[in-house]
Design a protein around this motif. Structure first.
Motif, PDB file in Angstrom:
ATOM      1  N   UNK A   1       1.870   3.248 -42.773  1.00 39.95           N
ATOM      2  CA  UNK A   1       0.625   3.968 -43.039  1.00 39.95           C
ATOM      3  C   UNK A   1       0.069   4.530 -41.727  1.00 39.95           C
TER       4      UNK A   1
ATOM      5  N   UNK B   1      -2.114  -3.037 -47.402  1.00 44.14           N
ATOM      6  CA  UNK B   1      -0.688  -2.842 -47.662  1.00 44.14           C
ATOM      7  C   UNK B   1      -0.161  -3.762 -48.768  1.00 44.14           C
ATOM      8  N   UNK B   2       1.057  -3.454 -49.205  1.00 43.37           N
ATOM      9  CA  UNK B   2       1.722  -4.316 -50.172  1.00 43.37           C
ATOM     10  C   UNK B   2       2.185  -3.571 -51.404  1.00 43.37           C
ATOM     11  N   UNK B   3       2.432  -4.367 -52.459  1.00 46.67           N
ATOM     12  CA  UNK B   3       2.900  -3.797 -53.725  1.00 46.67           C
ATOM     13  C   UNK B   3       1.723  -3.202 -54.492  1.00 46.67           C
ATOM     14  N   UNK B   4       2.057  -2.589 -55.642  1.00 51.52           N
ATOM     15  CA  UNK B   4       0.999  -1.978 -56.463  1.00 51.52           C
ATOM     16  C   UNK B   4       1.037  -2.530 -57.888  1.00 51.52           C
TER      17      UNK B   4
ATOM     18  N   UNK C   1       6.921  -1.401 -51.574  1.00 56.49           N
ATOM     19  CA  UNK C   1       5.648  -1.714 -50.933  1.00 56.49           C
ATOM     20  C   UNK C   1       5.185  -0.600 -50.001  1.00 56.49           C
ATOM     21  N   UNK C   2       3.900  -0.621 -49.723  1.00 58.67           N
ATOM     22  CA  UNK C   2       3.357   0.209 -48.648  1.00 58.67           C
ATOM     23  C   UNK C   2       3.094  -0.722 -47.476  1.00 58.67           C
TER      24      UNK C   2
ATOM     25  N   UNK D   1      -2.074  -8.586 -47.351  1.00 59.70           N
ATOM     26  CA  UNK D   1      -0.896  -8.222 -48.136  1.00 59.70           C
ATOM     27  C   UNK D   1      -1.117  -8.517 -49.612  1.00 59.70           C
TER      28      UNK D   1
END
Lengths: 417, 488
Positions: free
Chosen positions: B285, A130-133, B279-280, A217
Motif C-alpha cells: 500500500x 492490511x489483510x484479507x477482505x 491480502x493487501x 492485520x
C-alpha cells in the motif's frame, strides 16, 4: 417534475434537521419542508436505544427514540412538512433543490436552505488496515442499526477498533445480546468517547480497553477469523514484537465520523479542512448566501443536546433570511484556530454581539488557558480546569464592531498554565 | 447422469466468453464455477484495461489475441452493453534512457499491428494531462477501459439466457476419461461431457492433474490495488503507465481511470505460494502511493476508499524472467481436453478472441449448428444520474422503484437492486449485487446501502438472513436474529 415553493428547506431529518425546522417555524417561517432519504425520521437516533439524550438540553435523560419522537411530534404539531424516502440529487446556488422519490422528480424553490446531512462513518480503508477482505467487518453504526432496527445479530465474538462513543455503546449493546466482546482497541493513549461511556459501557462489563494499540492485520478469506492487534509508539507506528492475534468473527470499526458534504461541494460552498464541514459565520450561514449548515455536517458534535441547540440557531437565521430580514455585510473577520486548537466555529464573524464559539483542543490538558486575540489585543481569556479533544468547548464572547473592522484575524489559542 | 457436449471449468472471463460463443450453437453446455458468482478470481481483480497489444513480443499468442480482441471489444460493447471508454494511454519515459525503451515498445507495437502509436514530448502530454511529470511518452490511442466484472457478466448472462447451465458454488473434485466422454465429479453430482474446457485460471494445473501428469507449473503472482475516491477523478483523463520493469514480466504500477469514475493505483507484483492469498499488505500500500506520487507529484494523500488484490496466473517463475506465452491447446495425451493455461494480462482483452479460437478447436470434433432462437440481451445499466429529468420522471411513473435511491454514493435505485438480484445466473450475494449495479462501491463502502439491500433481499426475494453471504458460500453476513420478527 413536481414544483414546490417553500420558505425554508431543510436537508436531512435527523436531530439537526428537526431542530432547525422547528426553530425556523417558531421564528416565523410558514412553509418549512424537511427532506430525508430514509423511510423514517430522526436520522440515527431511532437506533440509539440507550439513554442519556436530553440531559444538558432538557434536564432529563431520554433514549434516542424518545428524544427524536419528541422532536418529530413537535414538528408535526407545528405543521412542518416532510418528504421521506427522498434523495436530494442537486443543490443550486439560487436555492433550488432537485430531489427524487418514488412519486417522481421534485424541483423545490426555497427562500433559504438548511444543510443537515449529518455524517458518515470512516471505513477500514480510511485507516488502511492490511489483510484479507472477509465478511464480518462492519462500521459500528451499521452494526448498531442491524441490531437495534432490524433485530439482526452481526456476530458472536467481536473486537471493536476505536473507542469513540458509538464504539463504546455498541460494545455494551452486543454484550447485552450475548456476544463476547473481546476488547476495544484504541490507537491513542486515551479513550475517544466520553469518560462516562468508558465507565458505563466497558468498565461495568469487564470489557478490556487496549489503549495505544491498533489492528494491524485482518485474517479470514470468507468470514473473519482473527485480527492482530499491536501496540503503537508515540508516532502511532506499530511496535514490533507486540503483536497479539485475537480469534474473532466480527470486527467493528468506530474510527470517527466524516461530515457529509457532497451537496455542499456541488455548489462550491467553502469547506473547512479542519472540521470537514462548511465555513460558517455567526449565524451558521455558509459562504453561499441563504444556505445555512448545522449538525454533524457542520462539525461532529459530542452530544445531541448541543447539536440541537446549534441547529436551532441555524434554523432561526434561515427563517430570518427567508423573510428577507438578513443583514448582508461584506465586512467580516476571520476566526483562526491557533496553537493547540484543532478547530473553531464560526470561522468568520460579520456582525458584532455575543458570539458562541465551538472549539476543540488538539491534545488533552490538565489545566490550560484559552485566549482569543485580535492582533495584540486580548479579546478573551478563560482558565480551563481540563480540556480533552473529545469534549467540545463552548464559550460566549462579546465581539465588538472594532474587532470586526480591524485588519487582524481573531486567533483562538490554548496555553498551558 | 446428464451428458453435455461441452463442460467448461471456470467462469472467469475466459470460461464465460467461451460459454457465450458456444451458446450461439445448438449445444448442451455446462459451466462449473467454484465461486458464488462468475468472475470471482483473476478476472475480477485487475486494472480493467483494454490493451492495445504493444506489450507482448511479436508473433506471440499474447500479441495476436490481444490485437484481435481489442478490435472485437467495441462491437461487443455495443451489442452486449458493457461500458467501454477508449481513453488511450501514455507510457511515460522519465529520462532519455527510458525514451529509448518507449521507442522500442512503439516498434514492437507497430509490428504487432497496433495503429496510431505516437511519441509525444512533455508539452504535448501536459496539454492533455497537466498533472503528469515526465520527459517523453508513447501515446497509445487504442487502449481503453472496461469494468472487468461487467464484461464477464455480460458474456455469462448472455450465455445463460441462451441455455448454458452455470453451476455456481460447484467444485470439480475429480475427472475421468471414460470411453469418449469425460466424467466430472463435483460437490453437486456427477456430470458427463464430450469436450472439457479447462478455463480454471489459477487452478488449471489441478484440473489437468486429474487426467494426466501436467507438464507445467503455475506461479501465482499477486498484484495489489488501491481505489481512489471519485472526487479525484479529474487527476487524469487517460491511463498512465511507466516503462515496464525489466523483471517479472509485468507492466509496472500504473494509474488508471475506471469506468465508474474512480482512479486505480496498481498493481504491485509479488510471487506468492498460495494462489488464494489475496491480502493487501502495508508494504505494498505504501509502495503504490509512493510510486503514484512519482508520476503525479500532487497526488492526494487521503484519497483511498478501497483496496483489493488479484493473482496473476503465470507459467514462468521469477527465475525464468516471469514471462511466458499463453498455452491454448488440446491435450495430446487426453483428446477432448482443451487447456487454457497461463492466461494473465492481457487476458481480459484477449478473451473474446481466445473464445473464437476455442470454438474453432471444438468445431473440429463437434458439429456446430447455429441456434435459431439465439438471443442477445444488452445488460447496460443506465444510472439515473445520467438520465434527463424527463426520462427519470417517466421511468418512475412506469416503475416507482426508480425513485427510491438506496446507494447514496453511486445513486443506485431500488429498481437496479431488483434487476441485479434477478440475474439469470441466480447469483444473490451482496457482491453479486455490487458488481452488477455498483451499490456499495462508493466512498461510504456500503455504510448506507447494506441495510437497504438486506431488506430487499429478505422482503422481496425471500432470502433468509442466515443464508446471506458477502461473496463465497461461507462468507456469511449475520448470526441470526436477536429476537423473532413479529408480524404486525
Amino acid at each position: 417534475m413536481i414544483n414546490l415553493d417553500i420558505d425554508v428547506a431543510v436537508i436531512g431529518a435527523g436531530p439537526a434537521g428537526l431542530a432547525a425546522a422547528i426553530s425556523a417555524r417558531e421564528n416565523g417561517s410558514k412553509d418549512v419542508l424537511v427532506i430525508d432519504r430514509n423511510s423514517w425520521l430522526g436520522g440515527i437516533l431511532p437506533q440509539c436505544i440507550h439513554d442519556g439524550f436530553g440531559v444538558e438540553e432538557l434536564g432529563t435523560s431520554l433514549t434516542g427514540p424518545e428524544y427524536s419522537e419528541m422532536y418529530i411530534e413537535n414538528a408535526q404539531k407545528l405543521g412542518i412538512d416532510f418528504l421521506a424516502k427522498t434523495m436530494v440529487l442537486e443543490l443550486k446556488k439560487n436555492l433550488e433543490i432537485i430531489a427524487i422519490n418514488n412519486k417522481g422528480l421534485y424541483k423545490i424553490n426555497a427562500k433559504s436552505i438548511v444543510l443537515a446531512m449529518g455524517c458518515r462513518e470512516k471505513t477500514r480503508w480510511n485507516v488502511m488496515i492490511p489483510g484479507d477482505r472477509p465478511s464480518g467487518i462492519y462500521t459500528a453504526g451499521v452494526a448498531q442499526g442491524f441490531i437495534n432496527l432490524y433485530n439482526i445479530m452481526v456476530g458472536k465474538n467481536v473486537v471493536i477498533l476505536g473507542s469513540g462513543d458509538v464504539g463504546l455503546i455498541v460494545a455494551r449493546r452486543l454484550k447485552f445480546e450475548g456476544a463476547n466482546v473481546l476488547g476495544v482497541v484504541e490507537i491513542l493513549p486515551y479513550a475517544g468517547g466520553l469518560p462516562r461511556n468508558v465507565v458505563q459501557c466497558l468498565d461495568d462489563y469487564d470489557i478490556p480497553l487496549y489503549l495505544n494499540h491498533t489492528v494491524t492485520y485482518i485474517k479470514g478469506r470468507e468470514r473473519l477469523e482473527s485480527v492482530t492487534i499491536s501496540q503503537v509508539d508515540e508516532n502511532k507506528n506499530p511496535v514490533s514484537g507486540t503483536d497479539k492475534e485475537i480469534k474473532c468473527d466480527t470486527l467493528l470499526l468506530s474510527l470517527g465520523l466524516i461530515p457529509e458534504n457532497e451537496l455542499s461541494k456541488q455548489i462550491d460552498i467553502e469547506l473547512d479542512g479542519l472540521t470537514g464541514g462548511p465555513v460558517v459565520n455567526q449565524s451558521f450561514e455558509t459562504t453561499v448566501s441563504g444556505i445555512f449548515a448545522c449538525g454533524n455536517c457542520l462539525q461532529v458534535y459530542d452530544t445531541v443536546d448541543i447539536l440541537s441547540i446549534g441547529a436551532k440557531h441555524a434554523g432561526k437565521y434561515a427563517a430570518k433570511y427567508a423573510s428577507g430580514k438578513n443583514m448582508i455585510s461584506n465586512c467580516f473577520v476571520n476566526v483562526i484556530a491557533g496553537k493547540e486548537v484543532r478547530y473553531v466555529i464560526p470561522q468568520m464573524i460579520s456582525k458584532p454581539g455575543k458570539i458562541l464559539f465551538n472549539l476543540r483542543v488538539e491534545n488533552p490538558k490538565n489545566s490550560a488557558v484559552l485566549y482569543i486575540f485580535s492582533g495584540d489585543y486580548e479579546v478573551f481569556k478563560k482558565k480551563l480546569p481540563w480540556a480533552y479533544p473529545s469534549n467540545m468547548i463552548e464559550i460566549e464572547v462579546n465581539i465588538t464592531e472594532d474587532i470586526i473592522k480591524s485588519d487582524n484575524d481573531l486567533e483562538v489559542t490554548i496555553d498551558d498554565r | 447422469m446428464k451428458n453435455f457436449h461441452v463442460a467448461i471449468v471456470g467462469a472467469g472471463v475466459i470460461g464465460s466468453s467461451i460459454a457465450w460463443e458456444l451458446s450461439k450453437n445448438d449445444l448442451d453446455v455446462v459451466v462449473f464455477e467454484k465461486g458464488s458468482d462468475v468472475c470471482s478470481g483473476t478476472s475480477k481483480a485487475n486494472s480493467g484495461v483494454v490493451h492495445s497489444g504493444i506489450n507482448s513480443p511479436v508473433s506471440s499468442l499474447k500479441a495476436r489475441f490481444c490485437v484481435e480482441g481489442n478490435k472485437m471489444i467495441k462491437p461487443l460493447s455495443d451489442s452486449l452493453g458493457f461500458s467501454l471508454k477508449m481513453i488511450g494511454k501514455f507510457v511515460i519515459a522519465k529520462n532519455e534512457y527510458e525514451a529509448k525503451i518507449i521507442n522500442n515498445i512503439k516498434k514492437i507495437g507497430q509490428e504487432n499491428g497496433v495503429p496510431d502509436l505516437e511519441i509525444v514530448d512533455e508539452n504535448e502530454i501536459k496539454t492533455k494531462e497537466p498533472n503528469i511529470s515526465c520527459y517523453q511518452a508513447l501515446w497509445v490511442p487504442t487502449a481503453g477501459i472496461i469494468s472487468p466484472y461487467e464484461f464477464t457478466i455480460a458474456f455469462a448472462e448472455n450465455a445463460a439466457i441462451n441455455n448454458v447451465n452455470f453451476l455456481l458454488n460447484t467444485n470439480v473434485k475429480d475427472l475421468k476419461k471414460k470411453d469418449n466422454n469425460f466424467e466430472i465429479k463435483t460437490n453437486r453430482g456427477v456430470f458427463q461431457s464430450n469436450i472439457l474446457v479447462n478455463a480454471a485460471g489459477l487452478n488449471c494445473r489441478e484440473i489437468v492433474s486429474y487426467l494426466e501428469e501436467p507438464d507445467f507449473n503455475i506461479y501465482p503472482c499477486r498484484g495489489e490495488y488501491l481505489v481512489l475516491d471519485k472526487e479525484y477523478s479529474d487527476l487524469l483523463t487517460s491511463m498512465i503507465y511507466p516503462v515496464p520493469p525489466k523483471e517479472l514480466g509485468v507492466l509496472g504500477v500504473h494509474i488508471t481511470p475506471t469506468i465508474e469514475g474512480n482512479i486505480l493505483l496498481g498493481p504491485s507484483a509479488e510471487y506468492i505460494n498460495d494462489s488464494e492469498d489475496k491480502r493487501s499488505t502495508k508494504k505494498m500500500m505504501k509502495t503504490l502511493l509512493k510510486e503514484a506520487n512519482e508520476i503525479i507529484p500532487i497526488f492526494p494523500k487521503k484519497a483511498v476508499i478501497s483496496a483489493y488484490s488479484g493473482i496473476r496466473c503465470k507459467l514462468a517463475s521469477p527465475n525464468e524472467g516471469g514471462w511466458a506465452d499463453y498455452r491454448i491447446e488440446e491435450s495430446k495425451k487426453t483428446p477432448g481436453l482443451i487447456n487454457l493455461l497461463g492466461i494473465e494480462s492481457p487476458g481480459l482483452t484477449a478473451a473474446p478472441a481466445i473464445a473464437k479460437e476455442v470454438l474453432r478447436m471444438i468445431s473440429k470434433s463437434l458439429k456446430m449448428r447455429p441456434k435459431l432462437n439465439f438471443e442477445t440481451r444488452n445488460i447496460r445499466n443506465i444510472n439515473i444520474s445520467e438520465m434527463s429529468s424527463k426520462k427519470k420522471s417517466d421511468l418512475i411513473k412506469k416503475e416507482n422503484r426508480w425513485g427510491r435511491i438506496v446507494c447514496r454514493c453511486e445513486n443506485i435505485t431500488e429498481a437496479e437492486i431488483h434487476k441485479a438480484l434477478n440475474n439469470p445466473l441466480k447469483a444473490q450475494t451482496l457482491s453479486a449485487v455490487k458488481y452488477r449495479c455498483r451499490a456499495g462501491m462508493g466512498r461510504c463502502q456500503g455504510g448506507f446501502c447494506t441495510q437497504h439491500i438486506v431488506r430487499i433481499m429478505e422482503e422481496d426475494f425471500n432470502i433468509n438472513i442466515n443464508e446471506m453471504n458477502l461473496k463465497s458460500a461461507n462468507s456469511k453476513l449475520f448470526y441470526g436474529r436477536t429476537r423473532e420478527k413479529k408480524n404486525d
